[in-house]
Write a protein that holds these residues in place. Structure first.
Motif, mmCIF file in Angstrom:
data_model
loop_
_atom_site.group_PDB
_atom_site.id
_atom_site.type_symbol
_atom_site.label_atom_id
_atom_site.label_comp_id
_atom_site.label_asym_id
_atom_site.label_seq_id
_atom_site.Cartn_x
_atom_site.Cartn_y
_atom_site.Cartn_z
ATOM 1 N N GLU A 1 0.695 -1.210 -0.199
ATOM 2 C CA GLU A 1 0.173 0.083 0.150
ATOM 3 C C GLU A 1 0.477 0.957 -0.046
ATOM 4 N N SER B 1 4.215 1.363 -1.014
ATOM 5 C CA SER B 1 4.845 0.900 -2.383
ATOM 6 C C SER B 1 3.300 1.790 -3.404
ATOM 7 N N LYS B 2 2.109 1.385 -3.469
ATOM 8 C CA LYS B 2 0.915 2.609 -4.218
ATOM 9 C C LYS B 2 1.379 3.943 -3.546
ATOM 10 N N LYS C 1 2.207 6.637 -7.100
ATOM 11 C CA LYS C 1 0.812 7.303 -7.534
ATOM 12 C C LYS C 1 1.787 8.890 -7.164
ATOM 13 N N PHE D 1 -0.581 -1.193 -12.505
ATOM 14 C CA PHE D 1 0.951 -0.945 -11.625
ATOM 15 C C PHE D 1 0.955 -2.914 -12.710
ATOM 16 N N LEU E 1 7.656 -1.805 -7.303
ATOM 17 C CA LEU E 1 6.225 -1.768 -7.944
ATOM 18 C C LEU E 1 6.479 -1.241 -8.890
ATOM 19 N N GLY F 1 4.562 1.332 -11.677
ATOM 20 C CA GLY F 1 2.708 2.197 -12.430
ATOM 21 C C GLY F 1 3.175 3.253 -13.681
#
Length: 103
Positions: free
Chosen positions: A55, A57-58, A62, A82, A93, A95
């Motif tokens: 979470e 990393s996301k 973003k 992702f 990760l 994106g």
């Protein structure tokens, strides 16, 4: 900044495509957490330490993508995707999406 996984945004027209935006985060895993997670995998259940790491990393990916999009003058990102890969002691990760100007 509006971010969607679709290629279009309902109720909006894409006025201009600014280009691709990408970001990645590589995090090292904690050997102590790996041992505990290995034990947890035997009995089942969520590996909360890894969920929290993913979470975070996301969120970071973003934020970096939004910064790139804003620098290009975009006000939205479409087609967000992702990808996650794990190596020895690390996870990455990535994106990517397309920065656009919508009306």
């Amino acid at each position: 900044m509006l971010i969607v996984t679709t290629d279009t945004i309902a109720g909006h027209n894409i006025q201009e495509v600014k280009g691709i935006v990408t970001a990645s985060v590589v995090q090292s895993r904690n050997i102590g957490k790996d041992i505990l997670s290995g034990l947890k995998s035997v009995i089942g259940g969520e590996l909360k330490n890894y969920t929290e790491m993913l979470e975070e990393s996301k969120r970071m990916v973003k934020e970096r993508m939004v910064k790139q999009a804003e620098e290009s003058g975009a006000n939205a990102i479409v087609g967000l995707r992702f990808e996650l890969s794990a190596g020895q002691g690390t996870s990455e990760l990535i994106g990517y999406g397309t920065a656009v100007i919508i009306d």
